[in-house]
Design a protein around this motif. Structure first.
Motif, PDB file in Angstrom:
ATOM      1  N   VAL A 295      -5.015   6.419  -6.003  1.00  0.00           N
ATOM      2  CA  VAL A 295      -4.508   5.530  -4.789  1.00  0.00           C
ATOM      3  C   VAL A 295      -4.405   6.791  -3.719  1.00  0.00           C
ATOM      4  CG1 VAL A 295      -2.046   5.237  -3.872  1.00  0.00           C
ATOM      5  CG2 VAL A 295      -2.866   4.418  -6.329  1.00  0.00           C
ATOM      6  N   ASP A 296      -4.118   7.901  -4.112  1.00  0.00           N
ATOM      7  CA  ASP A 296      -4.346   9.040  -2.850  1.00  0.00           C
ATOM      8  C   ASP A 296      -5.791   9.056  -2.396  1.00  0.00           C
ATOM      9  OD1 ASP A 296      -1.612  10.005  -2.264  1.00  0.00           O
ATOM     10  OD2 ASP A 296      -2.100  11.635  -3.707  1.00  0.00           O
ATOM     11  N   SER A 297      -6.718   8.897  -3.253  1.00  0.00           N
ATOM     12  CA  SER A 297      -8.091   8.910  -2.666  1.00  0.00           C
ATOM     13  C   SER A 297      -8.370   7.818  -1.607  1.00  0.00           C
ATOM     14  CB  SER A 297      -9.287   8.662  -3.815  1.00  0.00           C
ATOM     15  OG  SER A 297      -9.171   7.340  -4.293  1.00  0.00           O
ATOM     16  N   ILE A 298      -7.693   6.654  -1.691  1.00  0.00           N
ATOM     17  CA  ILE A 298      -7.766   5.514  -0.818  1.00  0.00           C
ATOM     18  C   ILE A 298      -6.800   5.823   0.463  1.00  0.00           C
ATOM     19  CG2 ILE A 298      -7.406   3.199  -0.452  1.00  0.00           C
ATOM     20  CD1 ILE A 298      -7.839   2.842  -3.289  1.00  0.00           C
ATOM     21  N   GLY A 299      -5.555   6.397   0.151  1.00  0.00           N
ATOM     22  CA  GLY A 299      -4.578   6.535   1.148  1.00  0.00           C
ATOM     23  C   GLY A 299      -3.627   5.620   1.192  1.00  0.00           C
ATOM     24  N   LEU A 300      -2.109   5.827   0.955  1.00  0.00           N
ATOM     25  CA  LEU A 300      -1.122   4.616   1.040  1.00  0.00           C
ATOM     26  C   LEU A 300      -1.198   4.056   2.626  1.00  0.00           C
ATOM     27  CD1 LEU A 300       1.455   6.000  -1.320  1.00  0.00           C
ATOM     28  CD2 LEU A 300       0.448   3.899  -1.325  1.00  0.00           C
ATOM     29  N   ASP A 301      -1.480   4.773   3.664  1.00  0.00           N
ATOM     30  CA  ASP A 301      -1.472   4.128   4.911  1.00  0.00           C
ATOM     31  C   ASP A 301      -2.617   3.074   4.966  1.00  0.00           C
ATOM     32  OD1 ASP A 301       0.553   5.619   5.636  1.00  0.00           O
ATOM     33  OD2 ASP A 301      -0.482   7.153   6.727  1.00  0.00           O
ATOM     34  N   ALA A 302      -3.748   3.480   4.363  1.00  0.00           N
ATOM     35  CA  ALA A 302      -4.954   2.222   4.429  1.00  0.00           C
ATOM     36  C   ALA A 302      -4.557   1.187   3.568  1.00  0.00           C
ATOM     37  CB  ALA A 302      -6.024   3.133   3.988  1.00  0.00           C
ATOM     38  N   ILE A 303      -4.028   1.534   2.280  1.00  0.00           N
ATOM     39  CA  ILE A 303      -3.498   0.444   1.559  1.00  0.00           C
ATOM     40  C   ILE A 303      -2.384  -0.512   2.128  1.00  0.00           C
ATOM     41  CG2 ILE A 303      -2.291  -0.201  -0.647  1.00  0.00           C
ATOM     42  CD1 ILE A 303      -3.463   2.370  -1.896  1.00  0.00           C
ATOM     43  N   HIS A 304      -1.750   0.044   2.750  1.00  0.00           N
ATOM     44  CA  HIS A 304      -0.565  -0.675   3.293  1.00  0.00           C
ATOM     45  C   HIS A 304      -1.100  -1.647   4.285  1.00  0.00           C
ATOM     46  CE1 HIS A 304       3.375  -1.905   4.754  1.00  0.00           C
ATOM     47  NE2 HIS A 304       3.512  -1.406   5.643  1.00  0.00           N
ATOM     48  N   ALA A 305      -1.854  -0.859   5.185  1.00  0.00           N
ATOM     49  CA  ALA A 305      -2.669  -1.758   6.347  1.00  0.00           C
ATOM     50  C   ALA A 305      -3.384  -2.929   5.788  1.00  0.00           C
ATOM     51  CB  ALA A 305      -3.430  -0.923   7.240  1.00  0.00           C
ATOM     52  N   HIS A 306      -3.947  -2.584   4.800  1.00  0.00           N
ATOM     53  CA  HIS A 306      -4.859  -3.551   4.144  1.00  0.00           C
ATOM     54  C   HIS A 306      -4.071  -4.891   3.624  1.00  0.00           C
ATOM     55  CE1 HIS A 306      -8.215  -5.256   1.825  1.00  0.00           C
ATOM     56  NE2 HIS A 306      -7.501  -5.303   0.744  1.00  0.00           N
ATOM     57  N   GLU A 307      -2.867  -4.471   2.848  1.00  0.00           N
ATOM     58  CA  GLU A 307      -2.218  -5.505   2.374  1.00  0.00           C
ATOM     59  C   GLU A 307      -1.243  -6.383   3.547  1.00  0.00           C
ATOM     60  OE1 GLU A 307       0.196  -3.810  -0.816  1.00  0.00           O
ATOM     61  OE2 GLU A 307      -1.557  -3.539  -2.129  1.00  0.00           O
ATOM     62  N   THR A 308      -0.991  -5.432   4.467  1.00  0.00           N
ATOM     63  CA  THR A 308      -0.102  -6.201   5.785  1.00  0.00           C
ATOM     64  C   THR A 308      -1.210  -7.433   6.497  1.00  0.00           C
ATOM     65  OG1 THR A 308       0.945  -3.989   6.078  1.00  0.00           O
ATOM     66  CG2 THR A 308       0.673  -5.874   7.918  1.00  0.00           C
ATOM     67  N   ALA A 309      -2.449  -6.799   6.369  1.00  0.00           N
ATOM     68  CA  ALA A 309      -3.415  -7.743   6.877  1.00  0.00           C
ATOM     69  C   ALA A 309      -3.747  -8.934   6.056  1.00  0.00           C
ATOM     70  CB  ALA A 309      -4.848  -7.241   7.067  1.00  0.00           C
ATOM     71  N   LEU A 310      -3.610  -8.789   4.787  1.00  0.00           N
ATOM     72  CA  LEU A 310      -3.881  -9.922   3.821  1.00  0.00           C
ATOM     73  C   LEU A 310      -2.522 -10.792   3.819  1.00  0.00           C
ATOM     74  CD1 LEU A 310      -5.073  -8.234   0.891  1.00  0.00           C
ATOM     75  CD2 LEU A 310      -6.135  -9.860   2.139  1.00  0.00           C
TER      76      LEU A 310
END
Length: 407
Positions: A295-310
């Motif tokens: 998860v850290d290799s992706i970044g939680l900010d990036a994950i949150h932005a991605h899921e928010t867009a979805l």
């Protein structure tokens, strides 16, 4: 392939190839129940069983010492991931349910008394309701429930008006497992602490989606499950302030949690060992370590932005289907709950499964919330790093088929 397709305004993560259990053309939209596992986690678990396995904390031989180091390294990794003051503040448990029960039995049952009160909210998971009911039955505390705002958030204005000095514990979901609504946890902490109450946060749906810093949140306890964080089942974490853990009584007795045992008297090890009786889920801890690294290799900010867009894309598309009623706030974290008018959610889930779309249908272990929503159950689509716009499109096509079938 599931997970492909661009989202307006953001770059897709395109991580589906990391997940061997997701075949081409299958849309897995049940991450809020449990996440699929990346190859990195599978490899860490396989390697631990295949080449490095031994018990921990007991053996004097080298492999046992090495495994002990790896197990405790996982605890340190968890501590850094959630902003804990140190690894000694993190207890390994089977999951958030066990963590909440441990707080209920080890802290609340020892420190609360008849006449004290516990404050919950209307959207809590059963695992954050039933343990407190059991405590209420045993020692005579009362339970109060904070209502929700119109868009499905915990109403903190109402909480501020309700809280009294008799409230000794407030226990709330950081992110709702049904509605995806995000709690203003720092304000909740301020309200709880204004009367001297402790705040417990259920972080199961938060830790995979948003950065968590327990110090910044100013909570007193925090729990989460590894299997929702792309890790294995059977492992979770209870974080607590050191002075609170020190004041807790163990609820299980056995090996590893003792200082000295005689038939006359037993003394206990300091936290966290005090709460980890017996041989621990060694490989689960190592798998959780690998999941956090992933998860850290992706970044939680990036994950949150991605899921928010979805979530935005899904709510926009579903909102154009006349028979679909959306639930929860527009800015839900990774979760979209809805009902199809005139169709039971189980029928919705069955038809979507025929279309190779996996969602959750039911009460989601939140029956009091279903009563508030006025429905017996909902359909829930929840996203992860392996999802993309094509999964939203598949969901919409499936729901259009539901509408055709049921008219």
């Amino acid at each position: 392939m599931a997970g492909s397709g661009a989202l307006s305004g953001t770059t897709p993560l395109d991580r589906v190839s990391d997940f061997p259990a997701i075949p081409a053309g299958w849309s897995y939209l049940d991450t809020a129940a449990t996440s699929q596992k990346p190859q990195a986690v599978i490899d860490a678990i396989t390697r631990a069983y295949d080449t490095t396995y031994a018990t921990v904390h007991r053996g004097v031989y080298q492999r046992s010492a090495d495994m002990t180091l790896a197990y405790e390294a996982a605890r340190r990794r968890v501590a850094s991931f959630i902003g804990a003051g140190g690894p000694e503040e993190c207890v390994f448990v089977r999951g958030a349910t066990e963590g909440i029960n441990l707080i209920a039995q080890g802290w609340a049952e020892r420190h609360l008394k008849a006449g004290d009160r516990i404050l919950l909210s209307m959207l809590e998971h059963h695992s954050n309701i039933v343990p407190w009911q059991l405590i209420a039955e045993r020692i005579g505390v009362a339970i109060d429930v904070v209502p929700l705002t119109q868009d499905g958030r915990i109403d903190l204005d109402a909480m501020a008006a309700m809280i009294q000095p008799e409230h000794k514990l407030v226990s709330l979901a950081h992110v709702s497992n049904v509605l995806g609504s995000v709690l203003d946890a720092r304000r909740a902490a301020d309200i709880a602490h204004s009367v001297g109450a402790k705040l417990l946060l259920d972080g199961c749906q938060a830790v995979p989606r948003v950065a968590v810093d327990v110090a910044a949140l100013d909570c007193d306890f925090y729990v989460f499950s590894g299997h929702k964080l792309y890790g294995p089942t059977g492992i979770g974490v209870l974080w607590g302030r050191p002075e609170l853990l020190e004041a807790m009584h163990p609820v299980q007795g056995g090996g590893a949690m003792i200082d000295r045992v005689t038939f006359e008297r037993t003394t206990y090890a300091p936290p966290p060992a005090r709460f980890e009786a017996g041989t621990p889920h060694i490989i689960g801890a190592l798998g959780l370590h690998a999941a956090i690294d992933y998860v850290d290799s992706i970044g939680l900010d990036a994950i949150h932005a991605h899921e928010t867009a979805l979530v935005t894309a899904a709510r926009d598309a579903l909102g154009r289907i006349n028979s679909v009623r959306l639930l929860g706030p527009d800015d839900a974290a990774g979760i979209v709950s809805f009902v199809v008018e005139g169709v039971h959610p189980h029928d919705v889930g069955t038809i979507l499964d025929e279309e190779r779309v996996a969602i959750r249908a039911g009460h989601h272990c939140a029956q009091p919330l279903m009563d508030v929503l006025g429905v017996p159950a909902t359909a829930r689509a929840s996203f992860g790093v392996y999802n993309g716009r094509s999964d939203v499109d598949a969901l919409v096509r499936g729901l259009e088929r539901v509408s055709r079938i049921f008219g």
